[in-house]
Every structure is written in C-alpha cells, then in structure tokens.
Enzyme design. Sequence first.
Site, short mmCIF file in Angstrom:
data_model
loop_
_atom_site.label_atom_id
_atom_site.label_comp_id
_atom_site.label_asym_id
_atom_site.label_seq_id
_atom_site.Cartn_x
_atom_site.Cartn_y
_atom_site.Cartn_z
N SER A 140 51.69 10.34 -62.33
CA SER A 140 51.97 10.12 -60.92
C SER A 140 50.73 9.91 -60.06
CB SER A 140 52.79 11.29 -60.37
OG SER A 140 52.06 12.48 -60.50
N HIS B 124 58.97 8.85 -63.04
CA HIS B 124 58.37 7.78 -62.23
C HIS B 124 58.61 6.40 -62.85
CE1 HIS B 124 56.32 9.74 -58.91
NE2 HIS B 124 55.94 10.69 -59.73
N LYS C 40 64.23 10.28 -57.42
CA LYS C 40 63.23 9.27 -57.08
C LYS C 40 63.93 7.92 -56.92
CE LYS C 40 59.13 11.77 -58.43
NZ LYS C 40 59.10 12.84 -59.43
#
Length: 415
Positions: free
Chosen positions: A190, A218, A249
């Site tokens: 990240s 991610h 996310k």
Amino acid sequence: MVYSKEAQEFFSKELKEIEEQGLFKEERYIHSPQSADIEVEYPAGAELSAVINMCANNYLGLSSHPEVLQAAHDGLEERGYGMSSVRFICGTQDIHRELEEKLSDFLGTEDTILFSSCMDANAAVFEAILGKEDIVICDRLNHASIIDGIRLASSQQDSYKHLDMKHLEKKLQLHQDKRFRVIATDGVFSMDGDIAPLDAICDLADKYDAMVMLDDSHATGFMGRTGRGSHEHCGVMGRIDLLTTTLGKALGGASGGCISGRKELIEMYRQRGRPYLFSNSVPPVIISAAGRVIDLLSRTTERRDQLEENTRYFREKMTSAGFDIRPGVHPIVPIMLYNAKLAQDVARDMYAEGIYVIGFSFPVVPKGQARIRVQLSAGHKQKHLDKAISAFIKVGKKYDILHKSKEEIIEKYGM
Ligand SMILES: *Cc1c(COP(=O)(O)O)cnc(C)c1O
C-alpha cells in the site's frame, strides 16, 4: 482499580510526545458522500471547503454509485437492518451464501467465507488452520493485519526481504522440516503500489511444497485484465490457496472482508475461525450492495479500464512535470518528498488549492521516505486530474522540487 492521577499523567505525556514527534493524526470531517468531489470541515470548526479527494481507496468510484445505493436500499427494505446473530446461530441469510458464491466465481477460487473486515479475515486465516509444527514465511513489508494474524497463530514464523525471491527460496529450503509452509504476501503493497511477483512465488511454492496466502485488498476489482486482482495480473489464477480481501476499498468501500480459496480450508474457518464464530454477521445492506458491485464488475471492465487510463495519464503528466514518482502501474502513486515536514507542508498547500492529499511519514513509511500518496479513482474525471496536476506543479515550484533528484531534495530539506 481507579483511573489514577498517575495513569492520567502518563497518557497525557504519551500523547504529547506523539504530537511533538509530528505523528499526531488529526481527523478531517467530511460533510458529503464519499466521491471525487467532497466537502470538508478542516480545521475543525472552519467553513466547509469543496475539494477533490485524491486519497480514498474508492478505486472504482463505487462508494456512492447509484446502482450500489439502490441495492443497499433494497437489502435494507427486504432483509432489515441487522442480523443480531453470528453466522452459525441465526445470522446466515441466503444472500450471504449467494455473495460468497459470487466472490468465489469472481476470484476464481473454490469457496469463500465472509468476515466483518479483512482485518478479521487475517485474524483467522493462520490461527484456525496452523499449529506449532507449521510456519508462515512472510514478506517484510506485509500489511499490519497480516502481521497481527501471524501473531495470533501458534505456528512458527519467518520473513523474507521485500519481494526478494532468492531470499524467499533460502527460507523455504531452511524450513523443509516443518509440516506445512505458508508463504504470505500482499498482492499490492500500500505505500509504494508495488506488486508481488506472484508467478515466481507460486513456482517456489510448487517447488518447495508450500501454500500461498495472498492479501489482495489493494487489487480486488481492478488489477488484471478483468479486474479479478493481482493473481490475474500475474497470470496465477487458480494457484492461490488462500486469498483474503476487503469489501472496504474498490468493492463499494463500506466494510466486510473474506477468505477465498481451497474448499477444505474455507470449511475449517467456518468451524474454527474465531472472528467468524464470535463476531456478528455482515448486515444485509452491505451484502446486497456488495453483490451488486460484483455483478457490475462481472458485466463490464469499463470502470477498471477508466482507472487504468486515469492512472496512466496522471503518472505520465506528473513524471514529465518533474516529480519524483515511484514508477509502476498501480493507482497508488507515491510522490517522493523524503522529508516529513516537507510532505506535510506540500499537503497543506495542496489543500489550500482544493486538493485533498495526505503526507505520509514515519512510522507509516521508513524514516527519510516521507511522501504524498495519491490514489486515483475511476470516479475522477479529466477536470479533476488536470486540476490536481496543475496544483501539484504550482506547489512543486514554490518548494523548488521539480526536476530535482532525491539527493538534491534531501540536501535542501534534510531527511
Ligand atoms: C485495507 C487493508 C486491510 C484491512 O481491510 P478492512 O476490511 O478495512 O479491515 C487488510 N489488508 C490490506 C493489505 C489492506 O490494504
């Protein structure tokens, strides 16, 4: 026990030290839905400012997408607000199972189990299946929740240097005497947006008889040609034994997570996963909306394609403007400033220009590696990107950091 004067003084002093080190995290109050354009109260009590959000994990712009909102409303209307139960007592609706099946299809795995968050998924992923005779071998820059998951398990642990396959191989050779070996890695890291070499990791896993655990928080929804994740990006779909990811996310951004993978292991989590057994079921409003997100993403790659294009555009313009950017293809774009105060000052000036970005410094990144982390979204339009780029150029000129090497920036501002 009382909350004594000593305790109070102790914690006040701790907090003061955090503040003095420039590490105190302030929250900024957003008064609008999560989106490319937001209204922010900052500092607390100030008039609202309209700013462009360049630091959300809202990669696909789905956090406030009308179809997703509608599905959330439908879930609420049809299935109520809360389940008031864990899954195995009376907290499982048919839509929970449906979402688990959709996630397995989307991720290319055998089965899936939902958790309240990916943090919870990682708290279960090792603990429920491994014992003292097993080992987890982990990339040194893995996410905090993987580290915590390893801490909770009774298995042994070791680590390899970030992305270093030679070092991983040595560790696998060293641990051939263990019962099970699990290699644990983030798909995308990240802070730098760099991608784990999953093809090499899977090859080593085959060679040295290890399982692969991937946290793809991610990446799920947009990495790879059809957005399945970093395993698609690296061409290893079907070879990941345990994949954890978040609904918090790209997949709508509310909350929830899962473990997806080999069916016997997933069944073990239903029987033994402590965050699954002892924490409430994910509410229908989220289940319904997340299901719609998976439908949307299975129907078309439009949103991940737009994100890819936005990322390419932003990275190219910022690089040619002279910013020091870690190269890559991920929508996490680290703009390197090295000095912590400089990162804070640039972020503050960007805010004054109507761009919401945050400076990251130690302990979130190593000392002397301070940066601004921009995150692009499919929800950004050309005008958002152009406004952000010109604001960066204006602020970059003010601090005289354009077309400067790392050494020159450090010489001017210090580490
Ligand atoms: C964000 C993130 C998590 C936490 O996800 P939640 O669902 O918010 O708990 C876990 N792992 C990684 C790699 C993440 O980036």
